[in-house]
Write a protein that holds these residues in place. Structure first.
Motif, PDB file in Angstrom:
ATOM      1  N   THR A  18      -5.366  -4.976  -6.106  1.00  0.00           N
ATOM      2  CA  THR A  18      -4.659  -3.790  -5.593  1.00  0.00           C
ATOM      3  C   THR A  18      -5.386  -2.526  -6.021  1.00  0.00           C
ATOM      4  O   THR A  18      -5.592  -1.608  -5.210  1.00  0.00           O
ATOM      5  CB  THR A  18      -3.198  -3.771  -6.113  1.00  0.00           C
ATOM      6  OG1 THR A  18      -2.551  -4.985  -5.718  1.00  0.00           O
ATOM      7  CG2 THR A  18      -2.437  -2.573  -5.557  1.00  0.00           C
ATOM      8  N   THR A  31      -2.528  -2.379   2.358  1.00  0.00           N
ATOM      9  CA  THR A  31      -1.488  -3.244   2.903  1.00  0.00           C
ATOM     10  C   THR A  31      -1.446  -4.541   2.108  1.00  0.00           C
ATOM     11  O   THR A  31      -2.421  -4.904   1.433  1.00  0.00           O
ATOM     12  CB  THR A  31      -1.780  -3.579   4.381  1.00  0.00           C
ATOM     13  OG1 THR A  31      -3.026  -4.295   4.433  1.00  0.00           O
ATOM     14  CG2 THR A  31      -1.865  -2.320   5.227  1.00  0.00           C
ATOM     15  N   THR A  32      -0.321  -5.247   2.210  1.00  0.00           N
ATOM     16  CA  THR A  32      -0.227  -6.537   1.501  1.00  0.00           C
ATOM     17  C   THR A  32      -1.284  -7.507   2.042  1.00  0.00           C
ATOM     18  O   THR A  32      -1.843  -8.290   1.277  1.00  0.00           O
ATOM     19  CB  THR A  32       1.187  -7.146   1.630  1.00  0.00           C
ATOM     20  OG1 THR A  32       1.564  -7.184   3.008  1.00  0.00           O
ATOM     21  CG2 THR A  32       2.202  -6.354   0.846  1.00  0.00           C
ATOM     22  N   SER A  43      -0.859 -14.241   1.991  1.00  0.00           N
ATOM     23  CA  SER A  43       0.296 -13.345   1.845  1.00  0.00           C
ATOM     24  C   SER A  43       1.487 -14.100   1.268  1.00  0.00           C
ATOM     25  O   SER A  43       2.306 -13.541   0.547  1.00  0.00           O
ATOM     26  CB  SER A  43       0.662 -12.734   3.197  1.00  0.00           C
ATOM     27  OG  SER A  43      -0.385 -11.913   3.648  1.00  0.00           O
ATOM     28  N   ASP A  52       7.767  -7.371  -3.021  1.00  0.00           N
ATOM     29  CA  ASP A  52       7.309  -6.647  -1.839  1.00  0.00           C
ATOM     30  C   ASP A  52       6.183  -5.708  -2.251  1.00  0.00           C
ATOM     31  O   ASP A  52       5.745  -5.720  -3.411  1.00  0.00           O
ATOM     32  CB  ASP A  52       8.474  -5.868  -1.194  1.00  0.00           C
ATOM     33  CG  ASP A  52       9.206  -4.972  -2.187  1.00  0.00           C
ATOM     34  OD1 ASP A  52       8.619  -4.612  -3.239  1.00  0.00           O
ATOM     35  OD2 ASP A  52      10.370  -4.634  -1.928  1.00  0.00           O
ATOM     36  N   LYS A  53       5.733  -4.893  -1.303  1.00  0.00           N
ATOM     37  CA  LYS A  53       4.624  -3.980  -1.601  1.00  0.00           C
ATOM     38  C   LYS A  53       4.996  -2.989  -2.707  1.00  0.00           C
ATOM     39  O   LYS A  53       4.166  -2.672  -3.566  1.00  0.00           O
ATOM     40  CB  LYS A  53       4.195  -3.227  -0.342  1.00  0.00           C
ATOM     41  CG  LYS A  53       2.982  -2.336  -0.580  1.00  0.00           C
ATOM     42  CD  LYS A  53       2.538  -1.617   0.661  1.00  0.00           C
ATOM     43  CE  LYS A  53       1.407  -0.657   0.335  1.00  0.00           C
ATOM     44  NZ  LYS A  53       0.985   0.122   1.507  1.00  0.00           N
TER      45      LYS A  53
END
Length: 196
Positions: A18, A31-32, A43, A52-53
């Motif tokens: 990330t 984005t994920t 994913s 979640d993100k």
């Protein structure tokens, strides 16, 4: 026999992926799917480790903050401890500038997201509390001038850190290390009790 993957190692690898995506592509493109690609996982695996993100972003920021504490020397006290803590938080080198980009990117993601705003508020409260403890210790050790307002100094140091972090994220060649250290030392020199 399939390789056993350590849960914490996998989370950390996603966090570091990330960081790389944010630094390379910017927060809008983190984005994920892109994070999963960078972490070399699906994913679905990402969803196993993070809700979640927003959870990924919060974890990435918290991990950046955790790096600061690993480098601190617990033997330092008073003004020396304040100075060391601030130097670890300022974007003085390539690694700390990179972490400043992560921090500033997180702020942009947090706007309008109550959960991320709360995570950020808790982290800022923690930062201020740690500074306050060190400054009160310096005060009790007789290192500060009697008229020093600890809360005002906490706010000033917080603004210094945030301001330099934003500049480091947006203008990579803004304030060189020497200049940042001089700004910090000017504040500390102003509040420090000098012999005689």
């Amino acid at each position: 026999m399939p390789k056993i993957v350590d849960h914490n190692e996998r989370r950390q690898s996603v966090i570091e992926a990330t960081w790389r995506v944010i630094a390379r592509e910017g927060i809008a493109n983190a984005t994920t799917r892109e994070i999963a690609r960078e972490a070399n996982c699906s994913s679905g695996i990402l969803a196993h480790y993070f809700k979640d993100k927003a959870d990924i972003m919060a974890s990435a920021m918290l991990a950046a903050h955790a790096e600061v504490h690993v480098r601190l020397d617990p033997r330092l006290t008073g003004v020396a401890s304040v100075r060391q803590y601030m130097l670890e938080c300022l974007p003085l080198d390539e690694r700390r500038r990179f972490l400043a980009v992560i921090e500033v990117s997180f702020w942009g993601q947090a706007v309008g997201n109550p959960r991320l705003v709360e995570v950020n508020a808790n982290e800022m409260d923690s930062f201020r509390r740690k500074l306050r403890i060190r400054l009160v210790e310096a005060q009790e050790q007789g290192e500060l001038k009697p008229e020093v307002d600890v809360e005002a100094v906490v706010r000033e140091l917080h603004v210094l850190m945030d301001g330099l972090s934003i500049q480091a994220a947006l203008y990579p060649h803004s304030a060189p290390k020497k200049e940042q250290v001089a700004m910090l030392d000017a504040i500390l020199d102003r509040i420090r009790r000098h012999p005689g």
